[in-house]
Scaffold this active site. Structure first.
Site, PDB file in Angstrom:
ATOM      1  N   ARG A 193       0.880  -1.183   0.000  1.00  0.00           N
ATOM      2  CA  ARG A 193       0.000   0.000   0.000  1.00  0.00           C
ATOM      3  C   ARG A 193       0.906   1.217   0.000  1.00  0.00           C
ATOM      4  O   ARG A 193       1.703   1.413   0.925  1.00  0.00           O
ATOM      5  CB  ARG A 193      -0.901   0.007   1.242  1.00  0.00           C
ATOM      6  CG  ARG A 193      -1.569   1.343   1.462  1.00  0.00           C
ATOM      7  CD  ARG A 193      -2.655   1.313   2.505  1.00  0.00           C
ATOM      8  NE  ARG A 193      -3.838   0.653   1.987  1.00  0.00           N
ATOM      9  CZ  ARG A 193      -5.048   0.742   2.548  1.00  0.00           C
ATOM     10  NH1 ARG A 193      -5.225   1.456   3.638  1.00  0.00           N
ATOM     11  NH2 ARG A 193      -6.075   0.114   2.015  1.00  0.00           N
TER      12      ARG A 193
ATOM     13  N   HIS B 299      -7.598   0.823  -6.248  1.00  0.00           N
ATOM     14  CA  HIS B 299      -7.760  -0.039  -5.070  1.00  0.00           C
ATOM     15  C   HIS B 299      -8.408  -1.349  -5.548  1.00  0.00           C
ATOM     16  O   HIS B 299      -9.563  -1.638  -5.246  1.00  0.00           O
ATOM     17  CB  HIS B 299      -8.635   0.677  -4.041  1.00  0.00           C
ATOM     18  CG  HIS B 299      -8.540   0.140  -2.654  1.00  0.00           C
ATOM     19  ND1 HIS B 299      -7.736  -0.951  -2.319  1.00  0.00           N
ATOM     20  CD2 HIS B 299      -9.138   0.520  -1.489  1.00  0.00           C
ATOM     21  CE1 HIS B 299      -7.855  -1.184  -1.022  1.00  0.00           C
ATOM     22  NE2 HIS B 299      -8.696  -0.324  -0.498  1.00  0.00           N
TER      23      HIS B 299
ATOM     24  N   GLN C 232     -10.089  -3.946  -3.042  1.00  0.00           N
ATOM     25  CA  GLN C 232     -11.363  -3.469  -2.513  1.00  0.00           C
ATOM     26  C   GLN C 232     -12.479  -3.707  -3.520  1.00  0.00           C
ATOM     27  O   GLN C 232     -13.561  -4.195  -3.176  1.00  0.00           O
ATOM     28  CB  GLN C 232     -11.268  -1.964  -2.191  1.00  0.00           C
ATOM     29  CG  GLN C 232     -12.561  -1.366  -1.702  1.00  0.00           C
ATOM     30  CD  GLN C 232     -12.964  -1.865  -0.326  1.00  0.00           C
ATOM     31  OE1 GLN C 232     -12.181  -1.779   0.618  1.00  0.00           O
ATOM     32  NE2 GLN C 232     -14.167  -2.391  -0.193  1.00  0.00           N
TER      33      GLN C 232
ATOM     34  N   ASP D 100     -17.168   7.427  -1.463  1.00  0.00           N
ATOM     35  CA  ASP D 100     -15.903   7.325  -0.729  1.00  0.00           C
ATOM     36  C   ASP D 100     -15.616   8.694  -0.125  1.00  0.00           C
ATOM     37  O   ASP D 100     -16.290   9.685  -0.448  1.00  0.00           O
ATOM     38  CB  ASP D 100     -14.784   6.873  -1.694  1.00  0.00           C
ATOM     39  CG  ASP D 100     -13.473   6.540  -0.978  1.00  0.00           C
ATOM     40  OD1 ASP D 100     -13.485   6.369   0.256  1.00  0.00           O
ATOM     41  OD2 ASP D 100     -12.428   6.464  -1.663  1.00  0.00           O
TER      42      ASP D 100
ATOM     43  N   CYS E  19     -16.318   1.662   1.002  1.00  0.00           N
ATOM     44  CA  CYS E  19     -15.118   0.870   1.309  1.00  0.00           C
ATOM     45  C   CYS E  19     -14.666   1.038   2.750  1.00  0.00           C
ATOM     46  O   CYS E  19     -13.945   0.190   3.270  1.00  0.00           O
ATOM     47  CB  CYS E  19     -13.996   1.223   0.334  1.00  0.00           C
ATOM     48  SG  CYS E  19     -13.412   2.919   0.484  1.00  0.00           S
TER      49      CYS E  19
ATOM     50  N   ARG F  53     -13.563  -8.495   1.855  1.00  0.00           N
ATOM     51  CA  ARG F  53     -12.134  -8.228   1.607  1.00  0.00           C
ATOM     52  C   ARG F  53     -11.331  -9.493   1.905  1.00  0.00           C
ATOM     53  O   ARG F  53     -10.420  -9.866   1.174  1.00  0.00           O
ATOM     54  CB  ARG F  53     -11.617  -7.092   2.509  1.00  0.00           C
ATOM     55  CG  ARG F  53     -12.173  -5.711   2.229  1.00  0.00           C
ATOM     56  CD  ARG F  53     -11.718  -5.180   0.884  1.00  0.00           C
ATOM     57  NE  ARG F  53     -10.272  -5.140   0.737  1.00  0.00           N
ATOM     58  CZ  ARG F  53      -9.492  -4.163   1.174  1.00  0.00           C
ATOM     59  NH1 ARG F  53     -10.004  -3.115   1.779  1.00  0.00           N
ATOM     60  NH2 ARG F  53      -8.174  -4.201   0.993  1.00  0.00           N
TER      61      ARG F  53
HETATM   62  N1  NVA Z   1      -9.899   6.832  -1.179  1.00  0.00           N
HETATM   63  C1  NVA Z   1      -9.525   6.379   0.134  1.00  0.00           C
HETATM   64  C2  NVA Z   1      -9.769   4.913   0.259  1.00  0.00           C
HETATM   65  C3  NVA Z   1      -9.435   4.332   1.612  1.00  0.00           C
HETATM   66  C4  NVA Z   1      -9.634   2.861   1.701  1.00  0.00           C
HETATM   67  C5  NVA Z   1      -8.069   6.709   0.375  1.00  0.00           C
HETATM   68  O1  NVA Z   1      -7.241   6.535  -0.532  1.00  0.00           O
HETATM   69  O2  NVA Z   1      -7.744   7.163   1.472  1.00  0.00           O
HETATM   70  N1   CP Z   2     -11.140  -0.076   2.736  1.00  0.00           N
HETATM   71  C1   CP Z   2      -9.850  -0.154   3.128  1.00  0.00           C
HETATM   72  O1   CP Z   2      -8.939  -0.350   2.336  1.00  0.00           O
HETATM   73  O2   CP Z   2      -9.689  -0.044   4.473  1.00  0.00           O
HETATM   74  P1   CP Z   2      -8.301   0.183   5.249  1.00  0.00           P
HETATM   75  O3   CP Z   2      -7.787   1.531   4.831  1.00  0.00           O
HETATM   76  O4   CP Z   2      -8.691   0.116   6.693  1.00  0.00           O
HETATM   77  O5   CP Z   2      -7.350  -0.901   4.861  1.00  0.00           O
END
Ligand code: NVA
Ligand code: CP
Length: 307
Positions: free
Chosen positions: A103, A130, A133, A222, A262, A290
């Protein structure tokens, strides 16, 4: 299937369906206590350069349930945080582990990691997409609605990583996809080009949530400010005012329309507390999936098929 899961653009419709079918089977096995330790003796390295709850826990628990081991590497605490090039880290992990989940911020970093390794690289979120997800999201919609083909997916909000993956995943699975973003916050151009690349794809990008929501079978949203955009919070709150899933918006959708998020969610911003709670069952099914979707990805990419 390719070596890696870097983005849904790289997957065929058949690949996606295969992952979803495998995920359903692994979920069944898990619920019925059927042993499925197909990745015995294998190790997954998990590199996190951003925060996480679901991704970290679902990969770690999933790897354990598959008979393997997952280890957490914080970007800050590992040598990555002190500037060791990702391609060097990759070549080291390649020799110790059987897969890497990462990540991070730039999609290029993940693509680069894949070029320098022989083991599978799994994208656990970048600024661009993502994919894990959205595989869980497609699994959840299919579980609740029995099919994906022909359903209308609507996304309200920022044209961010989630929007990019939902557009690609939804269109590849035969869904109609309608997205409402404020001007200046559109999805990535590569994704918009993809949406135009096949005349059979039903895609629209509109400026009001109401236009996008009409006749929807599932509505996604989101956060207005993603990880790494914290300093833009105030400006984004203005830009996204009204880009919210609320009861008035839900009144425009099809009966039995699902709501997906998500998580983490910001009640009172992209979704009201009322709509969130009314659809909590679907949203937490999505979070649960997930685990199953990622177990399917690990099983298929890390040699489980040959087990
Ligand atoms: N768009 C959000 C998704 C988190 C799972 C982010 O990148 O923070
Ligand atoms: N939805 C998601 O990716 O959650 P986290 O940021 O908690 O991993």
């Amino acid at each position: 299937m390719k070596k890696d899961l870097l983005k849904l653009l790289d997957l065929s419709k058949e690949d996606i369906i295969k992952i979803l079918n495998t995920a359903d089977q692994l979920k069944y096995n898990q619920k019925h206590g059927i042993v499925h330790d197909y990745l015995k003796g294998k190790t997954l390295a998990m590199i996190f350069e951003k925060n996480s709850t679901r991704t970290r826990v679902s990969f770690e628990a999933g790897m354990f349930q598959l008979g393997g081991h997952a280890l957490f590497l914080s970007g800050k605490e590992s040598q990555i945080g002190r500037g060791e090039p990702v391609e060097d880290t990759a070549r080291v992990l390649d020799r110790y582990c059987d897969g890497i989940m990462i990540r991070t911020f730039a999609q290029e970093e993940v693509e680069n990691l894949a070029r320098y390794t022989t083991i599978p690289i799994i994208n656990g979120l970048t600024d661009f997409c993502h994919p894990c997800q959205v595989l869980a999201d497609l699994m959840t919609v299919r579980e609740h609605k029995a099919i994906l083909e022909g359903l209308k997916m609507c996304y309200i909000g920022d044209g961010n990583n989630m929007a990019n993956s939902l557009i690609v995943g939804g269109l590849k699975c035969g869904m109609e996809v309608s997205v409402a973003c404020p001007e200046g916050y559109d999805p990535d151009q590569r994704v918009l080009d993809f949406a135009k690349s096949d005349p059979s794809y039903k895609f629209s990008l509109v400026r009001t949530p109401q236009e996008a929501a009409v006749g929807a079978d599932v509505v996604f949203t989101d956060v207005w400010a993603s990880m790494g955009q914290e300093q833009e919070k105030a400006i984004r709150e203005k830009a996204f005012a009204g880009y919210q899933i609320n009861e008035e918006l839900m009144a425009l959708t099809n009966p039995e329309c699902m709501v997906q998020h998500c998580l983490p969610a910001h009640r009172g911003e992209e979704i009201t507390a009322e709509v969130f709670e009314a659809h909590a069952n679907e949203i937490f099914d999505e979070a649960e999936n997930r685990l199953h979707a990622q177990k399917a990805v690990m099983y298929l990419l890390m040699g489980g098929e040959k087990a």
